[in-house]
Design a protein around this motif. Structure first.
Motif, PDB file in Angstrom:
ATOM      1  N   ASN A 137      31.858  30.613  20.803  1.00  0.00           N
ATOM      2  CA  ASN A 137      32.466  31.778  20.172  1.00  0.00           C
ATOM      3  C   ASN A 137      31.641  33.030  20.445  1.00  0.00           C
ATOM      4  O   ASN A 137      32.184  34.091  20.796  1.00  0.00           O
ATOM      5  N   MET A 138      30.326  32.913  20.327  1.00  0.00           N
ATOM      6  CA  MET A 138      29.454  34.053  20.619  1.00  0.00           C
ATOM      7  C   MET A 138      29.258  34.245  22.118  1.00  0.00           C
ATOM      8  O   MET A 138      29.278  35.379  22.614  1.00  0.00           O
ATOM      9  N   GLU A 139      29.093  33.158  22.867  1.00  0.00           N
ATOM     10  CA  GLU A 139      28.913  33.262  24.315  1.00  0.00           C
ATOM     11  C   GLU A 139      30.083  34.011  24.957  1.00  0.00           C
ATOM     12  O   GLU A 139      29.894  34.874  25.822  1.00  0.00           O
ATOM     13  N   LEU A 140      31.285  33.645  24.564  1.00  0.00           N
ATOM     14  CA  LEU A 140      32.464  34.306  25.126  1.00  0.00           C
ATOM     15  C   LEU A 140      32.556  35.754  24.667  1.00  0.00           C
ATOM     16  O   LEU A 140      32.963  36.633  25.436  1.00  0.00           O
ATOM     17  N   GLY A 141      32.194  36.016  23.427  1.00  0.00           N
ATOM     18  CA  GLY A 141      32.179  37.397  22.957  1.00  0.00           C
ATOM     19  C   GLY A 141      31.262  38.267  23.798  1.00  0.00           C
ATOM     20  O   GLY A 141      31.635  39.367  24.231  1.00  0.00           O
ATOM     21  N   TYR A 142      30.060  37.762  24.068  1.00  0.00           N
ATOM     22  CA  TYR A 142      29.140  38.511  24.917  1.00  0.00           C
ATOM     23  C   TYR A 142      29.702  38.652  26.338  1.00  0.00           C
ATOM     24  O   TYR A 142      29.604  39.721  26.952  1.00  0.00           O
ATOM     25  N   ALA A 143      30.290  37.570  26.877  1.00  0.00           N
ATOM     26  CA  ALA A 143      30.852  37.626  28.232  1.00  0.00           C
ATOM     27  C   ALA A 143      31.966  38.664  28.315  1.00  0.00           C
ATOM     28  O   ALA A 143      32.046  39.444  29.282  1.00  0.00           O
ATOM     29  N   PHE A 144      32.844  38.690  27.308  1.00  0.00           N
ATOM     30  CA  PHE A 144      33.927  39.674  27.293  1.00  0.00           C
ATOM     31  C   PHE A 144      33.355  41.092  27.197  1.00  0.00           C
ATOM     32  O   PHE A 144      33.809  42.011  27.892  1.00  0.00           O
ATOM     33  N   GLY A 145      32.372  41.268  26.317  1.00  0.00           N
ATOM     34  CA  GLY A 145      31.777  42.589  26.142  1.00  0.00           C
ATOM     35  C   GLY A 145      31.107  43.102  27.407  1.00  0.00           C
ATOM     36  O   GLY A 145      31.283  44.264  27.806  1.00  0.00           O
ATOM     37  N   PHE A 146      30.342  42.230  28.066  1.00  0.00           N
ATOM     38  CA  PHE A 146      29.666  42.651  29.296  1.00  0.00           C
ATOM     39  C   PHE A 146      30.663  42.925  30.417  1.00  0.00           C
ATOM     40  O   PHE A 146      30.443  43.825  31.244  1.00  0.00           O
ATOM     41  N   ALA A 147      31.775  42.161  30.474  1.00  0.00           N
ATOM     42  CA  ALA A 147      32.800  42.429  31.487  1.00  0.00           C
ATOM     43  C   ALA A 147      33.426  43.804  31.258  1.00  0.00           C
ATOM     44  O   ALA A 147      33.649  44.575  32.209  1.00  0.00           O
TER      45      ALA A 147
END
Length: 387
Positions: A69-79
């Motif tokens: 949940n957090m890993e994907l949030g960071y991935a989306f944010g950085f993208a």
């Protein structure tokens, strides 16, 4: 006043993180959007592997779900931040970010042990920490709470941007799952209905990876080289989902890896190209079946407008045209739309409605009993003097 905003979509095909930047103003039918930038960012291979692990009930765990949940949030944010940087857009010019999230599981109906629900991962606070602005996430459960199935949600954008006074249009997205939005000519929102027709690219992509270590069948070339496996097609076309009345939605829970691998094991003696051909024709035949049962008896359709990854599969497009030649088949790019960006743009529009406290579920698409405001808002606190 126009806002600059970001929309993010990660779909069932797992082909990457779709990020769109657009300016938007107005609400409802007066909404106007102008695309500024779009890009699909591939998943980090390890992150994609962990998503696939989470999608499997056998290999999933509480620790994995919580971390993802957090890993994907960071991935989306950085993208999103990366797309802003590549287009020289300061992130403090972004009014909000609207993210669909990565669907892990979707339960369509209540049963003895589960209630209707949907889980998308990609925490809004993680995105907000990177983009430093308001973030809208978790769009589906508000509709489910009002008696809907939480899908499809893109029809709201289809109605706003693609309705026509003179033509009856069907907007057809062929992603991992195939879904349609029916827009009768001169339609009001109450006239619009939509549903998932079945698998789009999902089963094909799974088989392509297993047999050829490729993520998809480019241009449908492998499908074109194969032949029909009649027994497999008969089994596929007898799937009970095809007989369900709309509104209805489906996903990996029904047509995903477990179902596909079980079929491939049963038909393991068949040639790989014949399996790819048959799975591709199942996408075609299931679409045509749904048109003939649930759309064409009600409407004379003028145009079908294709979007999603399937619009690049020339084999599938050609077969669809052969079976319904009386209809004009177009890709969304041919009418000035943005095919690959469509779903990310849709959630940008939905997020804009949410921030203005406007409902945006289409009742005949989801089956909800009432209109509701979709999504949950994460606000970002900007300290005075700090951007």
């Amino acid at each position: 006043m126009k806002d600059m905003a970001v929309g993010i979509m990660s779909g069932t095909s797992l082909d990457g993180i779709d990020v769109v930047i657009a300016s938007i103003d107005g609400m409802g039918k007066s909404t106007r959007v102008d695309l500024v930038a779009f890009e699909t960012f591939p998943f980090d291979p390890l992150l994609k592997k962990r998503i696939i692990q989470a999608l499997n009930p056998i290999s999933c765990s509480l620790e994995l779900i919580t971390s993802l949940n957090m890993e994907l949030g960071y991935a989306f944010g950085f993208a999103a931040k990366r797309l802003c940087e590549k287009n020289h857009i300061p992130i403090d010019h972004i009014a909000f970010v609207s993210s669909h999230g990565q669907t892990i599981w979707h339960i369509n109906e209540d049963d003895k042990t589960h209630v209707r629900s949907s889980l998308q991962l990609g925490d809004g606070s993680a995105i907000a920490s990177i983009m430093k602005t308001t973030v809208i996430t978790n769009f589906r459960n508000a509709d489910i709470a009002e008696g809907g199935v939480g899908a499809p949600l893109v029809p709201y954008m289809d109605y706003i941007l693609y309705r026509d006074e003179e033509k009856t249009r069907v907007l057809h997205n062929i992603g991992g799952i195939s879904n349609v939005t029916v827009l009768p000519k001169q339609a009001t929102e109450d006239d619009v209905y939509a549903f998932d027709t079945g698998p789009g690219n999902m089963m094909i992509d799974e088989a392509m990876y297993l047999f050829y270590q490729r993520s998809y069948d480019e241009d449908g070339n492998i499908a074109s080289s194969g032949k029909m496996i009649d027994s497999l097609m008969n089994e596929l076309m007898n799937h009970p989902y095809l007989l369900m009345e709309p509104p209805k939605s489906t996903g990996r829970e029904i047509f995903g890896r477990l179902y596909t691998h079980a079929l491939l094991n049963t038909y393991q003696q068949e040639k790989p190209e014949d399996i790819i051909h048959t799975l591709s024709m199942f996408t075609v035949n299931s679409i045509i079946h749904q048109f003939k049962h649930f759309i064409l008896p009600k409407h004379r359709v003028d145009e079908v407008i294709i979007s999603g990854g399937g619009m690049h599969n020339q084999f599938i497009l050609g077969e669809l045209e052969k079976r319904l030649p009386e209809i004009t088949w177009l890709t969304i790019n041919q009418i000035g739309g943005h095919g690959d960006a469509k779903e990310a743009l849709a959630f940008l529009i939905l997020g804009h409605e949410t921030l203005h406290k406007q409902p945006s579920n289409v009742l005949k698409a989801t089956g909800a009993k009432r209109k509701t405001i979709l999504g949950q808002v994460t606000y970002y606190h900007k300290e005075e003097g700090i951007s």
